[in-house]
Scaffold this active site. Sequence first.
Site, PDB file in Angstrom:
ATOM      1  CB  CYS A  22      47.602  27.664 138.086  1.00  0.00           C
ATOM      2  SG  CYS A  22      47.032  26.701 136.804  1.00  0.00           S
ATOM      3  CG  ASP A  61      72.419  10.601 135.060  1.00  0.00           C
ATOM      4  OD1 ASP A  61      72.611   9.404 134.941  1.00  0.00           O
ATOM      5  OD2 ASP A  61      71.826  11.160 135.954  1.00  0.00           O
TER       6      ASP A  61
END
Length: 451
Positions: free
Chosen positions: A212, A359
Amino acid sequence: MSFKSNIATFAGKSSYWFLHNVLKGGTSFPGKLAMKLDPDVLEQLGKDYETIIVTGTNGKTMTTALITQTLKEKYGDILTNPSGSNMAQGIVTAFLAHDQKKSSRKLAVLEVDEANVKAVTQLVHPKAFVLTNIFRDQMDRYGEIYTTYEKIVAGIKLAPDATIIANGDASIFSSVDLPNPKVFFGFETDQDKPQNDLKADVNTDGVLCPKCEHILHYHAISYANLGDFFCPNCGYKRPDLTYKLEEISEQTPSRIKFTIEGKEFAVNIGGTYNIYNALAAFACAREFGVSANEIAAAFAKNKRIFGRQELIHYQGKQINIILVKNPVGLNEVLSLLDTEKDHYSLAALLNAHHADGIDTSWIWDGNFESLDRDKIDQVIVGGERHKDMAFRLEVAGFDPDKMIIESDFDQLLAAFAKTPTDKIYILSTYTAMLHLRQVFADKGVLKRRIN
């Protein structure tokens, strides 16, 4: 085997022999050559094996090594890829290199890169998947943790009969409904946990409910997003654990003792994260019929593997090489250093190749500020991105005028020999670690190189 597979296997085995007996290295080229001649050669090489795939962000290599050691206690010879070369070509090389010895059961324990699970599963038809964890790592390759898990699930769906042996403390691993048999392992050390209602630290990844998207709460947190989670909004919660860590009785940089199923185990490595790796190995071994006593014997024999708290003695120094590659793993290693009682020197080696992740911004999520600087007598910085690492440590409070910054790896060894402490901890990204080990090997400190 087909004629094509026979040719591919012969060429791969011949190249492996030449590389390892003449050039003293090579973990992926033989597999790459064999796959070029026959893209499906792995299916032929692995068809008689019961295969266990170990995957996840952190802990794959150590978990694979521990599983292999535990299974050896009961079954004898086990095929594995110990170098950590975990993409398809490295796995093919592992099969090409394996000389089957006496064994009561043909088992293969394979560390597999998360993005390669589907490709490998298509060819080896695994008996089990061992899932360690998923953290933010190499965003350029994997994306967010949810896309990483999707890559793993795509492979699992090709083997619906394989048992999933997963970290139950990672909320993502029980979020997808799969038909596979499932067992979960996790930490169950807090007897008062039902009364706890905790939240993970700010900026922790993976704390949204997979059902949810509400913020997850915890009865207990081991580290990062791992723990006894529950969602106060929809009721999603940690699955029932089949294998539980019950107690941690000792933690030092070089040893941990812990209790599972009422029995105490010990491994000669440090870090809470390695307790999870040992628990994963315990769960897998038990699922394959290995007794607790056999597992304890295997753990006691465990050797440190390259780059994962690997101990090297050089010029009177005790050098501990620890691989770091993402914020969660880095912070756990920094927590490990906080358990060191003696003064030590700290080295940080940063590269940014494809295998490291190009990165390097993740170093700013590492809590270097937590280190006890009074115990660190010397700081050495190296690697191709040494300027980035030096600046990060300067911001963390280390005096830049007292740092040794050295991009040449040969000169790094000279710097190690001159440190004022007997203990040196080296935190290194993957390709920097390989380069450092190669320099040590060239000087005869290590027996062989890892290429």
